[in-house]
Write an enzyme that holds these catalytic residues in place. Structure first.
Site, PDB file in Angstrom:
ATOM      1  N   MET A   1       0.859  -1.205   0.000  1.00 52.36           N
ATOM      2  CA  MET A   1       0.000   0.000   0.000  1.00 52.36           C
ATOM      3  C   MET A   1       0.868   1.217   0.000  1.00 52.36           C
ATOM      4  O   MET A   1       1.926   1.139   0.584  1.00 52.36           O
ATOM      5  CB  MET A   1      -0.884  -0.016   1.248  1.00 52.36           C
ATOM      6  CG  MET A   1      -2.030  -0.960   1.167  1.00 52.36           C
ATOM      7  SD  MET A   1      -2.943  -0.879   2.736  1.00 52.36           S
ATOM      8  CE  MET A   1      -4.059  -2.251   2.482  1.00 52.36           C
ATOM      9  N   PRO A   2       0.444   2.324  -0.499  1.00 52.24           N
ATOM     10  CA  PRO A   2      -0.610   2.479  -1.480  1.00 52.24           C
ATOM     11  C   PRO A   2      -0.164   2.179  -2.904  1.00 52.24           C
ATOM     12  O   PRO A   2       1.036   2.160  -3.190  1.00 52.24           O
ATOM     13  CB  PRO A   2      -0.968   3.961  -1.337  1.00 52.24           C
ATOM     14  CG  PRO A   2       0.325   4.610  -0.954  1.00 52.24           C
ATOM     15  CD  PRO A   2       1.053   3.586  -0.097  1.00 52.24           C
ATOM     16  N   ILE A   3      -1.152   1.918  -3.762  1.00 50.02           N
ATOM     17  CA  ILE A   3      -0.929   1.766  -5.205  1.00 50.02           C
ATOM     18  C   ILE A   3      -1.579   2.971  -5.879  1.00 50.02           C
ATOM     19  O   ILE A   3      -2.765   3.214  -5.698  1.00 50.02           O
ATOM     20  CB  ILE A   3      -1.542   0.471  -5.737  1.00 50.02           C
ATOM     21  CG1 ILE A   3      -0.875  -0.749  -5.096  1.00 50.02           C
ATOM     22  CG2 ILE A   3      -1.471   0.414  -7.264  1.00 50.02           C
ATOM     23  CD1 ILE A   3      -1.550  -2.057  -5.393  1.00 50.02           C
ATOM     24  N   THR A  40       3.672   2.018  -4.807  1.00 50.97           N
ATOM     25  CA  THR A  40       3.751   1.598  -6.217  1.00 50.97           C
ATOM     26  C   THR A  40       3.011   2.638  -7.070  1.00 50.97           C
ATOM     27  O   THR A  40       1.930   3.084  -6.693  1.00 50.97           O
ATOM     28  CB  THR A  40       3.083   0.221  -6.409  1.00 50.97           C
ATOM     29  OG1 THR A  40       3.794  -0.764  -5.644  1.00 50.97           O
ATOM     30  CG2 THR A  40       3.086  -0.195  -7.874  1.00 50.97           C
TER      31      THR A  40
ATOM     32  N   LYS D   7      -5.175   3.475  -4.192  1.00 48.88           N
ATOM     33  CA  LYS D   7      -5.705   2.345  -3.424  1.00 48.88           C
ATOM     34  C   LYS D   7      -4.880   2.271  -2.130  1.00 48.88           C
ATOM     35  O   LYS D   7      -3.667   2.119  -2.176  1.00 48.88           O
ATOM     36  CB  LYS D   7      -5.556   1.036  -4.210  1.00 48.88           C
ATOM     37  CG  LYS D   7      -6.434   0.919  -5.456  1.00 48.88           C
ATOM     38  CD  LYS D   7      -6.164  -0.390  -6.181  1.00 48.88           C
ATOM     39  CE  LYS D   7      -6.939  -0.528  -7.480  1.00 48.88           C
ATOM     40  NZ  LYS D   7      -8.335  -0.964  -7.326  1.00 48.88           N
TER      41      LYS D   7
END
Lengths: 68, 68, 68, 68, 68, 68
Positions: A1-3, A40, D7
């Site tokens: 996390m996070p993407i 990411t 996300k």
């Protein structure tokens, strides 16, 4: 996390993408309280033939190209 | 809002996409109570080598092409 | 194929969603040359606290609610 | 364009999200050469029961909570 | 890489999810030639009111619940 | 339901994808209690220029290629 996923028109250079990645990663670490190695970032690039707003494909509305 | 994404096999023409965009945008305005300029429609196209149902890639199950 | 995803603010009724599903499915069959049983439609609903345009969260810009 | 989706685990405050939105939007305008009003930012929040890395759900690996 | 996202109806237990995560991660390592720590698995859960096939919401077609 | 999407670097063969699809579909049927014909698997492939972790594009960090 996070993407973090960025959907945008095709055409940016590696340098533009790398600069954006650096800033967004720094901001996520600072504001969202996460570690740098958790972040990411993904670019998803589109032809203007595959993107429409107000009922019209951008290839018809704007012709080829991207950005301002 | 809203963002409408269509994932489908590669191969439709600009005309098919434009017609679909017009209808889906109209329907969103009428049924979901939004303004036309709020609606974004995105096409995400796939090779049959990247899509599988019932445990089999469509490139193996159906060969090349798209649609009916 | 195709999978049609609609990202929008929380709040529409079952009837609004069902009407939109019917029309979008019909349109996909007619325009994109697919079979009715191939079409999947997914709604992804968001609080205004999780959606921003022009640098501002919609919960701050518009308060609560959805649509026009 | 562009649509930026983040996300991450549930739990950030409105203030954290607004600050992140402002910075990411500014960066997109500056680096990706787009207009501020074109930028959409979306947060998609997850329970740790719905996120796994290295073969393990985060709810099992990390317990409840989010961030560092 | 890779990020594996599973969109499905709400209702599975933590045990079901953990078992699925273990197997899918193992399979990715073995078949797609990646390291275990590279693999992220995400569950995205839906009410049947937000999922439709063949022109009908699953809440209308199937009532409440999930799975077979 | 379910729809399983795998985001990964470009480069796997049809055989690798088919093997992964078979195993993931079997696992979904067994663990998530769904029917084989309900399962859709989608591969979304990325250039290393479009994927970054820890603030750096993989094209810069790892050069070309994919996997271990």
């Amino acid at each position: 996390m996070p993407i973090i996923t960025i959907k945008l028109a095709k055409g940016r250079t590696r340098e533009q993408k790398q600069q954006f990645v650096e800033m967004v990663t720094q901001e996520a670490v600072k504001t969202l309280n996460v570690k740098k190695e958790w972040v990411t970032v993904i670019f998803e690039e589109y032809e203007r033939d595959n993107w429409a707003t107000s009922g019209q494909l951008h290839s018809i509305k704007l012709g080829d190209g991207f950005g301002q």
